[in-house]
Motif scaffolding. Structure first.
Motif, PDB file in Angstrom:
ATOM      1  N   GLU A 279      54.824  29.399  17.664  1.00  0.00           N
ATOM      2  CA  GLU A 279      53.885  30.160  18.484  1.00  0.00           C
ATOM      3  C   GLU A 279      54.596  31.229  19.308  1.00  0.00           C
ATOM      4  O   GLU A 279      54.075  32.330  19.512  1.00  0.00           O
ATOM      5  N   TRP A 282      55.155  34.115  17.068  1.00  0.00           N
ATOM      6  CA  TRP A 282      53.926  34.916  16.940  1.00  0.00           C
ATOM      7  C   TRP A 282      53.776  35.849  18.135  1.00  0.00           C
ATOM      8  O   TRP A 282      53.529  37.053  17.957  1.00  0.00           O
ATOM      9  N   ARG A 343      44.804  31.688  21.923  1.00  0.00           N
ATOM     10  CA  ARG A 343      46.075  31.197  21.388  1.00  0.00           C
ATOM     11  C   ARG A 343      47.195  31.331  22.414  1.00  0.00           C
ATOM     12  O   ARG A 343      48.058  30.449  22.535  1.00  0.00           O
ATOM     13  N   LEU A 347      49.317  28.306  24.215  1.00  0.00           N
ATOM     14  CA  LEU A 347      50.789  28.257  24.224  1.00  0.00           C
ATOM     15  C   LEU A 347      51.312  27.978  25.625  1.00  0.00           C
ATOM     16  O   LEU A 347      52.197  27.130  25.811  1.00  0.00           O
TER      17      LEU A 347
END
Length: 508
Positions: A279, A282, A343, A347
């Motif tokens: 993550e 990303w 998202r 995280l």
């Protein structure tokens, strides 16, 4: 529409009997003018667990005075804050809510304290009548609104620097105040004092590194991890405000965390950290477009500025500006979309969970001086495995790619040493410095690779528009020469970083 004001001020203790000295004797102050008394009424908001106050943030809705409205204050340095202002409304303005997203995570802000102040204002002016600073004597009454009804009252003096004024005036005024027996306040803000005196002061954040034990590998790694997580939260509003270097620093925090999880996998369980690392990759990727474009534009603009007039053909500067504007706009939108996504919040919550319940492995109980050098040595070996073959390749895309992979390994080895520096001291700092030199040189080389691709694109666009592409060809050749210079310097720089004694010093 929110606006930002840099607030530079100092606060002093006072009582109803305090008398101001003659401030025209302060250097630079020629006159003191009375500006009258203003009544201010401010309600301060926070979460029920006071997470904004814990981070020294202030959110208030104030009526009265010239700047009635919503105010959100971010600390910059001691006595310096950025105040973001939004018009008066019943609900928290969306513009401010977004700046608090990384802290609030969907939590509601509620009234926690109300401050009613009677503000006696004076302007300190120079010989031309220009305002240098505003001094106010504030008589404050605080009412606790969250979980109780206690009150507090005090008087304080506040001196705020006028826009574009010389900060030296604050020193001169403070000198006169101190001579009159007026001393600086211990409270950093009215809110902090109100929370303290009404029994609402937030608890200091729990530090899991302490729970892991002083001097252990777990303590050292968790302290470093916490630092990077704090940076992710702190930099979120800075990226939204488009502050200089904010995107870069947030991306670096993502990379440092990922590197720590990989390097210190014998300290932190990979079954927990690997999904988090994915993550973080990303998020760094979404931020990277904005950062990469920022670096690329600066490089190409500097290269254009360095050309003699005879080599500037056609509307090269305008072409670069148009090309960059479109790419920068798209990159910024992509970064903000990532920060606004569920998202990203997930995280941050996961990272908080890692700190609350660290996935420590048995090696976490070992002494940092024993466990950390071994991890750094593994990363250094990984770098050596990439540098050797990369240096032996012939010119071309394969060598460029290999040098880029070596750069990634150098960055990881440097971050490993940075994380260990508080525990290992000077040997880790020296190691990090040598490896950083390799990383920086490899970074310069990679920048030329990216720049040459961009210059090819600019040349194609120019030709399609009927513009000369000569200038882009000149710059392309200069980038090739810069790449060659970096490659010539690299073996010597790597030799210094590859010295066995540099790594051996870590274990002494």
């Amino acid at each position: 529409m929110a606006e930002t004001k840099r607030e530079i001020e100092r606060k002093y203790e006072a009582t109803a009997e305090t008398r101001l000295p003659d401030l025209t004797r302060a250097a630079g102050v020629a006159a003191v003018t009375d500006e009258g008394v203003t009544d201010l009424d401010a309600v301060y908001y926070d979460t029920a667990d006071l997470r904004l106050a814990a981070d020294s943030l202030t959110l208030r809705r104030r009526t009265g005075g010239r700047d009635a409205g919503w105010h959100l204050k971010f600390p910059v340095a001691v006595g310096v804050r950025d105040e973001i202002r939004a018009p008066l409304s019943e609900a928290l303005p969306r513009s401010l809510a977004k700046l608090l997203r990384s802290r609030l995570r969907g939590a509601e802000v509620v009234p926690v304290v109300r401050l009613r102040s009677s503000r006696d204002v004076k302007h300190l002016r120079d010989g031309d009548g220009t305002v240098l600073a505003e001094l106010s004597v504030d008589t404050v009454h605080a009412d606790r609104l969250l979980a109780g009804d206690s009150t507090a009252a005090w008087t304080e003096i506040e001196v705020e620097l006028a826009d574009d004024a010389d900060p030296a005036v604050l020193d001169a005024v403070e000198k006169r105040l101190k001579k009159a027996g007026v001393h600086p306040s211990d409270a950093p803000s009215k809110l902090a004092r109100a929370l303290d005196e009404t029994g609402l002061a937030p608890e200091p954040p729990h530090d899991p590194a302490e729970a892991a034990g002083d001097g252990t590998a777990g303590a050292a790694v968790l302290a470093y991890v916490r630092k990077q997580i704090d940076a992710l939260v702190r930099l979120d509003p800075a990226v939204r405000r488009d502050l200089p270097d904010a995107v870069h620093q947030m991306r670096v925090a993502c990379r440092r965390l990922r590197s720590a999880f990989k390097t210190y996998r014998k300290v932190l369980d990979r079954e927990v950290t690997d999904p988090i690392g994915a993550e973080l990759k990303w998020l760094a990727g979404e931020l990277g477009h904005a950062r990469d474009q920022e670096v690329l534009e600066a490089r190409l603009r500097a290269a254009l500025d360095g050309l003699p007039r005879a080599q500037l053909r056609g509307p090269a500067r305008g072409r670069l500006r148009t090309w960059d504007n479109a790419r920068s706009r798209d990159a910024r939108h992509r970064a903000l979309d990532a920060l606004d996504s569920p998202r990203h919040l997930a995280l941050l919550d996961t990272l908080d969970g890692l700190l609350a319940d660290p996935p420590l492995r048995p090696a976490a109980r070992k002494k940092a001086a024993k466990a950390l050098p071994k991890a750094i040595a593994r990363d250094h070996g990984r770098l050596a495995d990439r540098m050797g073959p990369a240096l032996g390749l012939d010119p071309g895309p394969e060598r460029d790619a290999a040098l880029h992979e070596a750069r990634k390994a150098a960055k990881r080895a440097r971050y490993a040493a940075d994380a260990a520096a508080p525990a290992l001291g000077k040997p880790a700092k020296r190691f990090a410095k040598k490896v950083k030199a390799v990383q920086s040189l490899l970074g310069d080389h990679q920048d030329t690779v990216v720049a040459r691709t961009a210059l090819d694109d600019l040349a194609t666009r120019s030709e399609s528009a009927g513009e000369p592409s000569f200038t882009w060809g000149v710059l392309h050749a200069k980038q090739e020469a810069a790449a060659a210079a970096a490659r010539r310097e690299l073996p010597e720089v790597w030799e210094r970083a590859a010295a066995p004694e540099l790594r051996a010093a870590l274990s002494r």
